[in-house]
Scaffold this active site. Structure first.
Site, PDB file in Angstrom:
ATOM      1  N   PHE A  27      25.059  83.233  77.330  1.00 17.11           N
ATOM      2  CA  PHE A  27      23.850  83.507  78.126  1.00 17.11           C
ATOM      3  C   PHE A  27      23.991  83.073  79.579  1.00 17.11           C
ATOM      4  CE2 PHE A  27      22.345  81.921  73.852  1.00 17.11           C
ATOM      5  CZ  PHE A  27      22.371  83.161  73.247  1.00 17.11           C
ATOM      6  N   GLY A  38      29.098  88.402  72.569  1.00 15.39           N
ATOM      7  CA  GLY A  38      28.242  88.815  71.467  1.00 15.39           C
ATOM      8  C   GLY A  38      27.691  90.229  71.547  1.00 15.39           C
ATOM      9  N   ARG A  40      23.020 106.028  79.900  1.00 14.82           N
ATOM     10  CA  ARG A  40      23.597 106.387  78.608  1.00 14.82           C
ATOM     11  C   ARG A  40      23.684 105.177  77.689  1.00 14.82           C
ATOM     12  NH1 ARG A  40      26.661 110.678  77.302  1.00 14.82           N
ATOM     13  NH2 ARG A  40      27.255 111.178  79.430  1.00 14.82           N
ATOM     14  N   ASN A  84      26.266 102.715  72.304  1.00  8.68           N
ATOM     15  CA  ASN A  84      26.207 102.500  70.859  1.00  8.68           C
ATOM     16  C   ASN A  84      24.789 102.043  70.516  1.00  8.68           C
ATOM     17  OD1 ASN A  84      26.190 101.161  68.312  1.00  8.68           O
ATOM     18  ND2 ASN A  84      28.414 100.926  68.411  1.00  8.68           N
ATOM     19  N   PRO A  85      23.994 102.903  69.894  1.00  9.09           N
ATOM     20  CA  PRO A  85      22.582 102.567  69.664  1.00  9.09           C
ATOM     21  C   PRO A  85      22.384 101.338  68.784  1.00  9.09           C
ATOM     22  CG  PRO A  85      23.156 104.693  68.650  1.00  9.09           C
ATOM     23  CD  PRO A  85      24.332 104.263  69.468  1.00  9.09           C
ATOM     24  N   LYS A 105      23.836 102.154  82.877  1.00  9.40           N
ATOM     25  CA  LYS A 105      23.221 101.278  83.877  1.00  9.40           C
ATOM     26  C   LYS A 105      23.275  99.809  83.462  1.00  9.40           C
ATOM     27  CE  LYS A 105      19.262 103.026  85.566  1.00  9.40           C
ATOM     28  NZ  LYS A 105      18.037 103.882  85.568  1.00  9.40           N
ATOM     29  N   GLY A 106      23.833  99.550  82.308  1.00 17.51           N
ATOM     30  CA  GLY A 106      23.974  98.159  81.894  1.00 17.51           C
ATOM     31  C   GLY A 106      22.827  97.727  81.015  1.00 17.51           C
ATOM     32  N   GLY A 112      21.433  94.277  78.639  1.00 19.54           N
ATOM     33  CA  GLY A 112      21.619  92.869  78.334  1.00 19.54           C
ATOM     34  C   GLY A 112      20.466  92.124  78.959  1.00 19.54           C
ATOM     35  N   GLU A 113      20.605  91.871  80.238  1.00 14.52           N
ATOM     36  CA  GLU A 113      19.596  91.066  80.933  1.00 14.52           C
ATOM     37  C   GLU A 113      18.209  91.706  80.863  1.00 14.52           C
ATOM     38  OE1 GLU A 113      23.247  89.410  82.823  1.00 14.52           O
ATOM     39  OE2 GLU A 113      21.301  88.505  82.713  1.00 14.52           O
TER      40      GLU A 113
HETATM   41 MO1  MOS Z   1      24.495  86.602  82.176  1.00 14.57          MO
HETATM   42  S1  MOS Z   1      23.088  85.200  82.846  1.00 14.57           S
HETATM   43  O1  MOS Z   1      25.153  87.181  83.681  1.00 14.57           O
HETATM   44  O2  MOS Z   1      25.637  85.718  81.298  1.00 14.57           O
END
Ligand code: MOS
Length: 737
Positions: free
Chosen positions: A237, A464, A625, A628-629, A698-699, A701-702
């Site tokens: 994280f 992860g 895009r 992987n759903p 476009k990424g 995660g965050e």
């Molecule tokens: Mo994330 S806070 O760029 O690991």
């Protein structure tokens, strides 16, 4: 473009190795002759070491060495410019002098033949200090020095202060978000082994190239003398984006004793020197017309940094572009405190900034009597008004539509305290999510073997999200192979360099490099086939040929064509290509690139005892895009759980007398567990972004964390009529009048 493998819900290619225990994390790489190091941490928040009683300790059973600033070698600490600069200033020079800059700073290392012996000796250490009063309270602006953040400009368009002052309807409030620690499951760990002046580190890292460059700079070594290995990460994280002092200490100890040394931080030590989300104090003022057009926005935020470095994050950046408004002023400041340097954590900057902005938007919606979604619709910009550029794509309104429908927003009655389930108060809230679509230069290697399978390598990490799997899909897609025919490797600096595994840019950056390498491999295979006198495509023009499902044939030809195996059989040699990719600078100049989303939360609040429960979360995202759903959904639900933590549980409490984190353990630092985690749903709008990168990603995660905390806080207001502007929201916040 039609995709065969990208977009498919592949299960994790590394899943079996993880559940069978075969996946090896940093601390699993035990070395022959390895010794164990334990850190001794300062127990004052500021001052100097005056005495170290070490005689007894060095005679204790199994103790091999005690290293303090008195006998530690002077280290080079050369300047180091990473791919991204983690912080401005001069990093902590560990064990180089007698000063203590923050509570928990490492002041000694014990090396012993077992962890038990090392811990026993560390516990017996007697250190005396000349202690001074540290300044650790951000809010105490009398004493905390407030400075502008290096490299972060204040931004302004129009006259926001006048617009807010003159507005018919306004909100002007202060928001306070607690300091938080990352607390991944896997602790920080490093095993260091020297072979002459070459150093190998098995180390938990989200940024192998940075760890390699940093340790080389600290020890004054050529970069190539340091190898960093990290094939698996048990959550991070952001805490492993930087190379913290314990990595230096593991290497220093290994050199001192002449044997490999293993150092694993304790949970408590992970609250000291491995970064944290800085506490933030923010003011957001909104002015609007009675029909809900925003006329002025002011967003002033203060974050925290240490005395020796400047850590900055994009606290107010979202406010510049999120809504249409001619008068916007944003300002970011830092409080310099006697603590360790903070660092990026789960949607850094954006997650904190948007809590303030989206809480204020919700407050404004009640003052106006306009539905919160309708308020966003009325202020939807046509372009990025801060940059005066079009968005490469922006699906915020579609996200609100999709999310509202799935969530059942129409069932919400607008009045606070108007919904109940038995005796429980029910609240529904929503908030916008957004995060930049970053992209950094990256490289990758693709090796097509004579048997028609491929090996793909990049010095990335996988904390992860499923990088092993998604990159396998990208390579399979652009080579025309099945995923089973591709082996993707990451986690060593021997592989081609990549940027940090953070900032939600791994797929955009590393994925684009893999794509480029695959396309070059394919084109080399084509040229080999054309040059081969025995091949059915001998001397054909490249334009007359096509690749279909990994086979080369003449355009429109019905024949099965040539496989890679057929083509490579001629020489028996593999084709190996180092590819690289970066964002096209002209496109980057032309467009504003961000992901957007809408988060919906339903909470229940017990009116008698104040217990807050999140009952449902629905997030709808426009992220370009989806590679992987299955993994994307998993990313999003993980981010939402982090958002529940930010909203209702997580905070690191410092004792103002000495800067000690008083809840530096998992019993008192609360994080969501299964019982705190309700039904979570992640949806993706169909979004095609032709500008961000060739993959159109476009990424992700965050953004899955960003927006969750304000959606929950807004739901708590709807349930209770109590507006809570401090995170985490506590029982007493909703109980007191
Ligand atoms: Mo994330 S806070 O760029 O690991």
């Amino acid at each position: 473009m039609k995709m065969n493998v990208i977009g498919k819900p592949l299960t994790r290619v590394d899943g079996r190795s993880k559940v069978t225990g075969k996946a090896r994390y940093a601390a699993d790489f035990n070395q022959p002759g390895q010794l164990y190091a334990v850190l001794v941490s300062a127990t004052v928040g500021l001052g100097r070491l005056t005495g170290i009683e070490s005689a007894d300790v060095e005679g204790m059973s199994g103790v091999v060495a005690l290293i303090t600033h008195r006998n530690a070698p002077k280290l080079a600490y050369l300047p180091h410019k990473a791919v991204i600069d983690p912080a401005v200033g001069e990093r902590l020079h560990v064990l180089q002098d007698d000063s203590v800059r923050f509570y928990g700073q490492p002041v000694a290392i014990i090396v012993a033949d077992s962890i038990d012996h090392a811990e026993r000796a560390a516990a017996a250490m007697r250190i005396t200090y000349d202690a001074r009063q540290p300044i650790v309270d951000h809010a105490d602006q009398q004493v905390a020095r407030i400075v502008p953040g290096t490299g972060t400009a204040d931004r302004s368009r129009g006259d926001a202060d006048a617009a807010v002052a003159e507005a018919a309807v306004k909100v002007d409030e202060v928001y306070d978000i607690a300091r938080e620690n990352h607390n991944p499951m896997e602790p920080h760990a490093t095993i260091a082994a020297w072979h002459g002046d070459r150093l190998t580190l098995w180390s938990k890292s989200q940024f192998l190239m940075n760890e390699q460059a940093e340790i080389a700079a600290v020890f004054g070594l050529p970069v190539d003398n340091v190898e960093v290995i990290c094939p698996f990460i048990g959550g991070a994280f952001g805490t492993s984006l930087r190379t913290w002092p314990h990595v230096t200490l593991a290497a220093l100890a290994a050199r001192h004793v002449g044997w490999p040394v293993k150092l694993v931080l304790t949970r408590k030590q992970m609250f000291f020197t491995t970064g944290h989300r800085p506490r933030s104090l923010q003011r957001v003022a909104l002015g609007a017309t009675p029909d809900g057009k925003i006329t002025g926005v002011i967003h002033e935020g203060t974050g925290e940094t240490s005395r020796y470095e400047q850590f900055t994050e994009a606290l107010t950046a979202v406010t510049d572009y999120l809504y249409s408004c001619p008068n916007v002023r944003t300002q970011y400041r830092l409080a310099q405190l006697d603590t360790a340097t903070p660092n990026h954590m789960r949607g850094p900057g954006e997650a904190s900034g948007i809590f303030a902005l989206e809480s204020a938007m919700d407050e404004l919606s009640y003052k106006l009597g306009v539905d919160p979604i309708e308020l966003r619709r009325r202020n939807e910009p046509q372009i990025d008004e801060a940059e005066n550029k079009p968005f490469s794509s922006r699906s915020l309104i579609q996200c609100y539509g999709l999310g509202a429908e799935r969530f059942g927003w129409v069932r919400r009655t607008p009045e606070p305290r108007s919904m109940r389930d038995g005796r429980l108060l029910i609240g529904m809230g929503t908030a916008t999510a957004t995060y930049p679509a970053f992209h950094a230069p990256s490289s990758a290697r693709v090796r097509l073997l004579a048997d028609g399978t491929a090996e793909v390598e990049a010095a990335a990490s996988d904390m992860g999200p499923g990088t092993y799997t998604s990159m396998t899909q990208v390579a399979a897609e652009f080579l025309g192979l099945q995923p089973e025919q591709v082996r993707f490797g990451l986690g060593t600096t021997d592989y081609p360099p990549t940027p940090s595994h953070g900032g939600s840019w791994t797929m955009a950056s590393v994925g684009s490099a893999i794509r480029a390498a695959c396309l070059e491999v394919q084109s080399q295979a084509t040229r080999q086939a054309i040059a081969d006198a025995g091949s059915p495509v001998f001397e054909a023009s490249i334009e007359a040929l096509e690749w279909v499902d990994g086979r080369l044939r003449r355009r429109g030809d019905a024949s099965p064509g040539l496989s890679y195996q057929d083509i490579l059989a001629k020489t028996g040699n593999p084709i190996e290509v180092d590819g690289s990719a970066q964002r096209d600078p002209e496109t980057a100049e032309k467009y504003s690139m961000h992901s957007f989303g809408a988060v919906f939360a339903e909470v229940s609040v017990d009116p008698d005892v104040g217990t807050i429960r999140v009952r449902r979360l629905v997030g709808a995202y426009g992220i370009g895009r989806v590679v992987n759903p299955l993994l994307a959904r998993s990313q999003c639900t993980g981010g939402m759980i982090g958002g529940i933590g930010m909203a209702l549980m997580e905070r690191t409490v410092l004792d103002v007398r000495d800067g000690r984190p008083v809840n530096a353990h998992m019993a008192d630092y609360l994080m969501p567990v299964n019982l705190d985690t309700p039904e979570l749903e992640a949806l993706f709008v169909d979004e095609v972004d032709p500008h961000v990168n060739p993959l159109g990603v476009k990424g992700l995660g965050e953004i899955a964390l960003v927006g969750t905390a304000p959606a929950i806080a807004n739901a708590v207001f709807h349930a209770t009529g109590k507006r809570v502007r401090t995170l985490p929201i506590k029982i007493e916040d909703v109980l007191t009048a």
